[in-house]
Design a protein around this motif. Structure first.
Motif, PDB file in Angstrom:
ATOM      1  N   ILE A 247       0.475 -15.804  10.640  1.00 39.43           N
ATOM      2  CA  ILE A 247       0.842 -16.543  11.858  1.00 39.43           C
ATOM      3  C   ILE A 247       1.324 -15.550  12.925  1.00 39.43           C
ATOM      4  N   ASP A 248       2.207 -14.635  12.542  1.00 38.43           N
ATOM      5  CA  ASP A 248       2.731 -13.642  13.503  1.00 38.43           C
ATOM      6  C   ASP A 248       1.592 -12.845  14.139  1.00 38.43           C
ATOM      7  N   HIS A 249       0.670 -12.358  13.284  1.00 36.55           N
ATOM      8  CA  HIS A 249      -0.436 -11.517  13.769  1.00 36.55           C
ATOM      9  C   HIS A 249      -1.227 -12.264  14.863  1.00 36.55           C
ATOM     10  N   ALA A 250      -1.621 -13.497  14.549  1.00 33.30           N
ATOM     11  CA  ALA A 250      -2.414 -14.262  15.531  1.00 33.30           C
ATOM     12  C   ALA A 250      -1.552 -14.640  16.738  1.00 33.30           C
ATOM     13  N   HIS A 251      -0.281 -14.933  16.489  1.00 33.45           N
ATOM     14  CA  HIS A 251       0.616 -15.283  17.597  1.00 33.45           C
ATOM     15  C   HIS A 251       0.688 -14.120  18.595  1.00 33.45           C
ATOM     16  N   GLY A 256       0.926 -12.273  23.053  1.00 35.25           N
ATOM     17  CA  GLY A 256       1.422 -10.955  23.457  1.00 35.25           C
ATOM     18  C   GLY A 256       2.596 -10.487  22.606  1.00 35.25           C
ATOM     19  N   THR A 257       2.746  -9.142  22.558  1.00 31.17           N
ATOM     20  CA  THR A 257       3.926  -8.563  21.902  1.00 31.17           C
ATOM     21  C   THR A 257       5.036  -8.500  22.950  1.00 31.17           C
ATOM     22  N   PRO A 258       6.284  -8.775  22.564  1.00 29.69           N
ATOM     23  CA  PRO A 258       7.367  -8.740  23.563  1.00 29.69           C
ATOM     24  C   PRO A 258       7.494  -7.360  24.225  1.00 29.69           C
ATOM     25  N   GLU A 259       7.891  -7.362  25.482  1.00 29.96           N
ATOM     26  CA  GLU A 259       8.091  -6.135  26.271  1.00 29.96           C
ATOM     27  C   GLU A 259       8.875  -5.079  25.468  1.00 29.96           C
ATOM     28  N   GLY A 260       8.383  -3.884  25.462  1.00 26.23           N
ATOM     29  CA  GLY A 260       9.109  -2.788  24.807  1.00 26.23           C
ATOM     30  C   GLY A 260       8.943  -2.737  23.293  1.00 26.23           C
ATOM     31  N   LYS A 288      -1.613  -8.032  24.874  1.00 25.49           N
ATOM     32  CA  LYS A 288      -1.312  -8.633  26.183  1.00 25.49           C
ATOM     33  C   LYS A 288      -1.208 -10.147  26.105  1.00 25.49           C
ATOM     34  N   GLY A 289      -1.829 -10.729  25.080  1.00 24.63           N
ATOM     35  CA  GLY A 289      -1.780 -12.187  24.965  1.00 24.63           C
ATOM     36  C   GLY A 289      -3.117 -12.843  25.257  1.00 24.63           C
ATOM     37  N   ASP A 290      -4.127 -12.014  25.591  1.00 25.40           N
ATOM     38  CA  ASP A 290      -5.459 -12.567  25.860  1.00 25.40           C
ATOM     39  C   ASP A 290      -6.395 -12.314  24.683  1.00 25.40           C
ATOM     40  N   GLY A 291      -5.814 -11.979  23.531  1.00 25.25           N
ATOM     41  CA  GLY A 291      -6.636 -11.725  22.339  1.00 25.25           C
ATOM     42  C   GLY A 291      -6.941 -10.245  22.144  1.00 25.25           C
ATOM     43  N   SER A 292      -6.583  -9.423  23.153  1.00 26.41           N
ATOM     44  CA  SER A 292      -6.886  -7.994  23.048  1.00 26.41           C
ATOM     45  C   SER A 292      -5.678  -7.228  22.489  1.00 26.41           C
ATOM     46  N   TRP A 293      -5.919  -5.991  22.091  1.00 25.33           N
ATOM     47  CA  TRP A 293      -4.839  -5.124  21.596  1.00 25.33           C
ATOM     48  C   TRP A 293      -5.112  -3.712  22.079  1.00 25.33           C
ATOM     49  N   GLU A 294      -4.057  -2.896  22.076  1.00 22.23           N
ATOM     50  CA  GLU A 294      -4.214  -1.481  22.431  1.00 22.23           C
ATOM     51  C   GLU A 294      -3.397  -0.647  21.480  1.00 22.23           C
ATOM     52  N   ILE A 295      -3.971   0.452  20.999  1.00 15.89           N
ATOM     53  CA  ILE A 295      -3.219   1.342  20.113  1.00 15.89           C
ATOM     54  C   ILE A 295      -2.178   2.097  20.945  1.00 15.89           C
ATOM     55  N   VAL A 296      -0.926   2.091  20.490  1.00 16.82           N
ATOM     56  CA  VAL A 296       0.142   2.828  21.187  1.00 16.82           C
ATOM     57  C   VAL A 296      -0.159   4.330  21.040  1.00 16.82           C
ATOM     58  N   GLN A 297      -0.143   5.028  22.161  1.00 19.80           N
ATOM     59  CA  GLN A 297      -0.507   6.458  22.133  1.00 19.80           C
ATOM     60  C   GLN A 297       0.725   7.358  22.231  1.00 19.80           C
TER      61      GLN A 297
END
Ligand code: NAX
Length: 327
Positions: A247-251, A256-260, A288-297
């Motif tokens: 649930i968390d993963h899809a949520h 989106g992941t919370p700021e910071g 971001k909350g639109d289904g996309s993700w980005e690897i933290v660099q």
């Protein structure tokens, strides 16, 4: 009310299915204003049990649940889906090695990947839970060429949540006060649970706990072996916590992941952190909350951490080699 989201769950009659279904139907992934249609897939022998789960879902009379479909046909289950949880697979039997399991379960994911390719929405997000989840995700992704690779991910959120819990308990604080651990690598006991970028009550976790030996000798093996400890205690593998993590993963993907903060997800490597391109590897990601993700660099490793991560990457490469005829 927005239009309904269509969600498929494979292994709907299994343990994780039983824990996750009411939570999706209650709106925990898409929120309180989005109705859901649930499509449950099982193998033919489990269809009767699946009908029972369907009856129970009906008896909950969830305000957001518009329709329940029970089927053993992947093309019926995946048709027009917005989100697909690939949970169903065979458990590891007595005396089975990890590679045997990979060979046993791999073909499930070739067929399901092809069905996703054929009938799901091209925007569908597929989350693989069934083990070995990183490599199963790689197989499914390869069989769905018309869907962007970025729409596939495998679950290391449970490991991430386990890391948060261990840090909170050790520091004597609440889970909410712990941010940004990382699970690097494979969802297996070679994973590297990394505390070096985590914070507890806003302070670096390393300084807050101040006991390096504890991180290396207790924290890492506890997180790596938590699944085994649950089986020993409960006589069954993690289901409630696995469903919660799914649930968390899809949520995070859809809200989106919370700021910071970041979370951990196994996603297709673009070469970040020296991980061979194309492997499905767990990284810290932001959504971001639109289904996309980005690897933290730009995160740094100690020599100790790099060695641990490399062991897990090597295991993922071996798994990819073991299924190369299925890719
Ligand atoms: P169960 O054995 O309770 O349920 C699995 C269900 O999948 C069964 O009802 C079975 O009939 C069904 N199934 C088998 N093949 C199928 C197919 N081809 N299509 C549709 N359904 C199929 O297992 P459960 O405890 O629910 O665990 C499911 C999977 O999650 C396992 O592979 C398990 O190893 C994996 N896990 C992954 C975790 C992770 O963090 N990524 C953690 C929890 C869990 O261990």
């Amino acid at each position: 009310m927005t239009s309904p989201k269509v969600v498929a769950i494979t292994g709907g009659a299994g343990q994780i299915g039983y824990s996750i279904l009411p939570r999706i139907a209650a709106g925990e992934v898409f929120g309180p204003d989005t109705p859901v249609i649930l499509k449950l897939l099982e193998i033919p022998v489990a269809l009767e049990a699946l009908e029972g789960v369907g009856m129970e879902l009906e008896d909950c009379a969830f305000p957001l649940l518009k329709e329940i479909v029970c089927t053993d046909d992947p093309e019926v289950a995946f048709k027009d889906c917005d989100l697909i949880y690939l949970i169903g697979s065979k458990p590891r039997g007595p005396g089975m090695e990890r590679n045997d399991l990979i060979r046993e379960n791999g073909p499930i994911f070739t067929g399901q990947g092809a069905a996703i390719d054929k009938v799901a929405k091209k925007t569908v997000k597929t989350l693989v839970v069934g083990n070995p989840c990183n490599t199963n995700c790689l197989i499914a992704m390869n069989h769905a060429p018309s869907i962007p690779d970025e729409n596939f991910s495998a679950m290391t959120q449970l490991d991430h949540n386990r890391a948060i819990a261990q840090l909170a308990v050790r520091a004597g604080t609440h889970f909410n006060e712990v941010k940004n651990p990382i699970i690097w690598g494979n969802h297996s006991n070679t994973q590297f649970p990394d505390w070096t970028h985590a914070s507890i009550q806003g302070e670096p976790a390393a300084a807050k706990i101040g006991d390096e030996a504890w991180f290396k000798e207790v924290f890492i093996p506890t997180v790596q072996e938590r699944g085994k400890a649950i089986i020993q205690a409960r006589g069954k593998s993690s289901a409630l916590s696995a469903a919660n993590a799914a649930i968390d993963h899809a949520h995070y993907l859809f809200n989106g992941t919370p700021e910071g903060t970041w979370t951990s997800m196994a996603v297709k490597s673009d070469g970040s952190y020296g991980v061979p391109e194309g492997l499905i590897c767990s990284f810290p990601v932001t959504c971001k909350g639109d289904g996309s993700w980005e690897i933290v660099q730009g995160l740094e490793f100690s020599e100790f951490g790099r060695e641990k991560f490399d062991i897990s990457i090597q295991e993922l490469e071996k798994e990819r080699e073991a299924v190369k005829d299925l890719l």
